[in-house]
Write a protein that holds these residues in place. Structure first.
Motif, PDB file in Angstrom:
ATOM      1  N   LEU A  39       0.835  -1.195   0.000  1.00  0.00           N
ATOM      2  CA  LEU A  39       0.000   0.000   0.000  1.00  0.00           C
ATOM      3  C   LEU A  39       0.874   1.251   0.000  1.00  0.00           C
ATOM      4  O   LEU A  39       0.600   2.224  -0.715  1.00  0.00           O
ATOM      5  CB  LEU A  39      -0.917  -0.023   1.235  1.00  0.00           C
ATOM      6  CG  LEU A  39      -1.928   1.116   1.377  1.00  0.00           C
ATOM      7  CD1 LEU A  39      -2.892   1.131   0.204  1.00  0.00           C
ATOM      8  CD2 LEU A  39      -2.716   0.978   2.685  1.00  0.00           C
ATOM      9  N   ALA A  40       1.952   1.205   0.779  1.00  0.00           N
ATOM     10  CA  ALA A  40       2.876   2.354   0.836  1.00  0.00           C
ATOM     11  C   ALA A  40       3.485   2.607  -0.542  1.00  0.00           C
ATOM     12  O   ALA A  40       3.618   3.760  -0.968  1.00  0.00           O
ATOM     13  CB  ALA A  40       3.962   2.110   1.877  1.00  0.00           C
ATOM     14  N   ASP A  41       3.837   1.539  -1.267  1.00  0.00           N
ATOM     15  CA  ASP A  41       4.353   1.683  -2.640  1.00  0.00           C
ATOM     16  C   ASP A  41       3.340   2.410  -3.517  1.00  0.00           C
ATOM     17  O   ASP A  41       3.675   3.351  -4.228  1.00  0.00           O
ATOM     18  CB  ASP A  41       4.611   0.299  -3.261  1.00  0.00           C
ATOM     19  CG  ASP A  41       5.873  -0.353  -2.701  1.00  0.00           C
ATOM     20  OD1 ASP A  41       6.710   0.374  -2.130  1.00  0.00           O
ATOM     21  OD2 ASP A  41       6.001  -1.586  -2.827  1.00  0.00           O
ATOM     22  N   ASP A  42       2.081   1.937  -3.457  1.00  0.00           N
ATOM     23  CA  ASP A  42       1.029   2.516  -4.294  1.00  0.00           C
ATOM     24  C   ASP A  42       0.834   3.989  -3.973  1.00  0.00           C
ATOM     25  O   ASP A  42       0.710   4.823  -4.872  1.00  0.00           O
ATOM     26  CB  ASP A  42      -0.306   1.789  -4.062  1.00  0.00           C
ATOM     27  CG  ASP A  42      -0.324   0.412  -4.706  1.00  0.00           C
ATOM     28  OD1 ASP A  42       0.634   0.113  -5.441  1.00  0.00           O
ATOM     29  OD2 ASP A  42      -1.278  -0.351  -4.468  1.00  0.00           O
ATOM     30  N   ILE A  43       0.787   4.289  -2.670  1.00  0.00           N
ATOM     31  CA  ILE A  43       0.517   5.668  -2.262  1.00  0.00           C
ATOM     32  C   ILE A  43       1.657   6.586  -2.708  1.00  0.00           C
ATOM     33  O   ILE A  43       1.422   7.659  -3.271  1.00  0.00           O
ATOM     34  CB  ILE A  43       0.295   5.747  -0.739  1.00  0.00           C
ATOM     35  CG1 ILE A  43      -1.069   5.138  -0.398  1.00  0.00           C
ATOM     36  CG2 ILE A  43       0.375   7.189  -0.241  1.00  0.00           C
ATOM     37  CD1 ILE A  43      -1.274   4.855   1.069  1.00  0.00           C
ATOM     38  N   ALA A  44       2.897   6.137  -2.496  1.00  0.00           N
ATOM     39  CA  ALA A  44       4.044   6.981  -2.849  1.00  0.00           C
ATOM     40  C   ALA A  44       4.066   7.221  -4.355  1.00  0.00           C
ATOM     41  O   ALA A  44       4.300   8.337  -4.827  1.00  0.00           O
ATOM     42  CB  ALA A  44       5.335   6.321  -2.390  1.00  0.00           C
ATOM     43  N   GLN A  45       3.794   6.171  -5.123  1.00  0.00           N
ATOM     44  CA  GLN A  45       3.825   6.304  -6.574  1.00  0.00           C
ATOM     45  C   GLN A  45       2.728   7.241  -7.068  1.00  0.00           C
ATOM     46  O   GLN A  45       2.959   8.123  -7.894  1.00  0.00           O
ATOM     47  CB  GLN A  45       3.670   4.922  -7.208  1.00  0.00           C
ATOM     48  CG  GLN A  45       3.818   4.961  -8.712  1.00  0.00           C
ATOM     49  CD  GLN A  45       3.886   3.564  -9.288  1.00  0.00           C
ATOM     50  OE1 GLN A  45       4.552   2.682  -8.739  1.00  0.00           O
ATOM     51  NE2 GLN A  45       3.183   3.345 -10.363  1.00  0.00           N
ATOM     52  N   GLN A  46       1.522   7.043  -6.491  1.00  0.00           N
ATOM     53  CA  GLN A  46       0.407   7.902  -6.877  1.00  0.00           C
ATOM     54  C   GLN A  46       0.680   9.355  -6.485  1.00  0.00           C
ATOM     55  O   GLN A  46       0.393  10.272  -7.247  1.00  0.00           O
ATOM     56  CB  GLN A  46      -0.886   7.410  -6.204  1.00  0.00           C
ATOM     57  CG  GLN A  46      -2.129   8.146  -6.649  1.00  0.00           C
ATOM     58  CD  GLN A  46      -2.463   7.852  -8.091  1.00  0.00           C
ATOM     59  OE1 GLN A  46      -2.513   6.694  -8.505  1.00  0.00           O
ATOM     60  NE2 GLN A  46      -2.645   8.887  -8.886  1.00  0.00           N
TER      61      GLN A  46
END
Lengths: 192, 326
Positions: A39-46
């Motif tokens: 989830l942290a990956d997704d949030i940072a990328q977004q």
């Protein structure tokens, strides 16, 4: 703004390295908040994608500040959707990211550590901090209410944050010793 | 951090930057200095990330709430001993019995005087929502592009809504009424949860989800109960009913339109859109639309209406404009 909306990667460009730094910092923030690496990956990328898009049409002084703000909003939206009162239609999309029992337990332990640190602060420091963080008063308003100048209010809050940060690191360090823990928190790798 | 830095270690500096960057306004030269500091060293960025996560995180928010509750219990211990189960619980009782009982016997636990005075001004940008827990236990949630100011005094609680849309959950204190002031309209809160959508400078929509509120507009007044919705305009008040069992649309990012003018839908979209959307044609603005729109994703709404109605969309960098396609 849906976290899963866009799947594209950050495009390479002139400021690639700069964006990579921002994405790393934002990921660290998101991981600290959610304790879920994917989830942290997704949030940072977004957050970085949105920031890139935003700064194409707006003047942005601090890209870091912008990316952190977007990440905070994405996380807020994420948590809101997990609440039972929320829209049922949105749940399938997020089936992958229900709060894990482990996270809930860790949040409670961290709450206890934070409460302990708050209770050990000098009363004025604690009162100033709670007025800002809990009651949302501005530093100017707090200064007026407690007859302090704004700079003094800012210093009290800064010291309170330093206290809480220290308490949190002590708690994390003891937490890392638990044998069941699968992933070491990166907070320790970088600042430990 | 306007003069010399007061703090020297990176941890202290990170904490100080969190305090500075969370202020309601940050001056450009300060923000520039922040960007230089955070970019100067990966350790700065990492510490700032940790400090922000600490500050924003639910564990600290929960600890802060618990700390305040325990302080209040100490201050009011004699009242707790008398069987009042805490400020919020007491005020709920007061809400239900306001009409039939003397309010005095059911007064909620009083806070100490310095906790009674409180003021704040808050704004949200496009796409942001902001939860504001208030010292009396009330809660406000601001939708995007909204602006409120809050003033709590000894004898009344006032909120002025200058722009946007707000969800209110109000802890009832009969001796300290809660008022919401809109241009030309005043809402007196008798009960607890309601939503106000300020459609324009002269029109607002008030919807009651729990309890009761009283709306005064240009000499007329109406008491609204659960499931009632009033739209105030310069012409007066119009009353409709709605389903109060589900939360207002914006709280989920959706907007349910039933034969509403396009300009109303676009006003909702603009709460979320980073690039303002405008309608360049008065007849188009008045055209009615129906459907369920995810206004928190402006592009999906725009491409939806583009396909459904004869609308041409020009997507500029600073403005998105809608015109009739004929």
């Amino acid at each position: 703004m849906s976290i899963c909306r866009r799947q594209g990667r950050v495009e390479p460009g002139r400021q690639n390295e700069h964006w990579a730094d921002i994405q790393a910092a934002t990921r660290r923030y998101a991981l600290n908040r959610t304790r879920q690496p994917d989830l942290a990956d997704d949030i940072a990328q977004q957050a970085v994608l949105d920031a890139i898009e935003y700064q194409q049409t707006h003047i942005v002084i601090s890209l870091h500040a912008l990316a952190f703000r977007i990440a905070a909003n994405l996380i807020k939206g994420h948590f809101r959707r997990l609440k039972p009162s929320d829209n049922i239609e949105l749940i399938p999309e997020l089936a992958c990211s229900q709060p894990l029992p482990d996270r809930v337990t860790e949040d409670r332990a961290e709450t206890r550590a934070m409460l302990k640190a708050l209770s050990q602060m000098p009363p004025l420091r604690r009162d100033v901090f709670l007025r800002r963080r809990l009651e949302g008063q501005s530093c100017e308003d707090i200064g007026r209410a407690l007859k302090l100048n704004t700079k003094a209010v800012e210093k009290h809050i800064t010291r309170a944050l330093v206290d809480l940060h220290a308490a949190r690191r002590v708690w994390r360090a003891s937490d890392d010793l638990r044998p069941t823990r699968k992933e070491k928190n990166p907070a320790e790798e970088m600042t430990g | 951090m306007t003069g010399k830095p007061a703090f020297t270690t990176p941890v202290e500096q990170a904490a100080e930057w969190v305090v500075i960057m969370r202020a309601p306004t940050v001056e450009p030269h300060i923000e520039r200095r922040f960007e230089m500091w955070i970019g100067a060293d990966p350790e700065h960025a990492a510490l700032y990330a940790d400090m922000c996560a600490l500050y924003d995180g639910e564990p600290l928010a929960e600890a802060a709430r618990l700390q305040r509750i325990s302080e209040r219990k100490l201050a009011n211990s004699w009242r707790i001993a008398a069987g009042v189960g805490g400020a919020i619980a007491a005020s709920w009782v007061a809400v239900w019995s306001l009409s039939s009982l003397g309010a005095d016997q059911l007064m909620p636990v009083k806070d100490t005087p310095q906790e009674n005075d409180y003021s704040a001004s808050l704004n949200t940008g496009a796409g942001e929502t902001l939860e504001i827990p208030l010292p009396d236990g009330s809660l406000m949630i601001l939708s995007g592009q909204s602006s409120v100011s809050i003033t709590y005094a000894q004898d009344r609680r006032d909120v002025v809504l200058a722009r946007g849309e707000v969800w209110f959950e109000v802890a009832s204190e009969p001796e300290r009424p809660f008022y919401v002031t809109l241009p030309e309209t005043e809402v007196r809160v008798l009960g607890t949860a309601f939503n106000i959508d300020l459609l324009s400078d002269y029109s607002a929509e008030v919807s009651v989800y729990r309890g009761q509120v009283q709306v005064d507009n240009g000499g007329r007044s109406h008491r609204l109960s659960v499931g009632e919705q009033i739209t105030t305009t310069t012409g007066g008040l119009s009353l409709t009913r709605f389903d109060a069992t589900s939360l207002p649309d914006w709280r989920s990012g959706w907007y349910e339109a039933e034969d509403v003018p396009l300009e109303r839908l676009i006003a909702e979209v603009n709460r979320f859109s980073r690039v303002p959307v405008q309608i360049d044609d008065a007849t188009l603005a008045a055209k009615t639309v129906s459907g369920r729109f995810k206004v928190s994703d402006p592009e999906s709404v725009l491409s939806g209406i583009e396909a459904l109605y004869d609308i041409k969309i020009k997507r500029g960098k600073t403005v998105i404009s809608l015109t009739n396609s004929q």
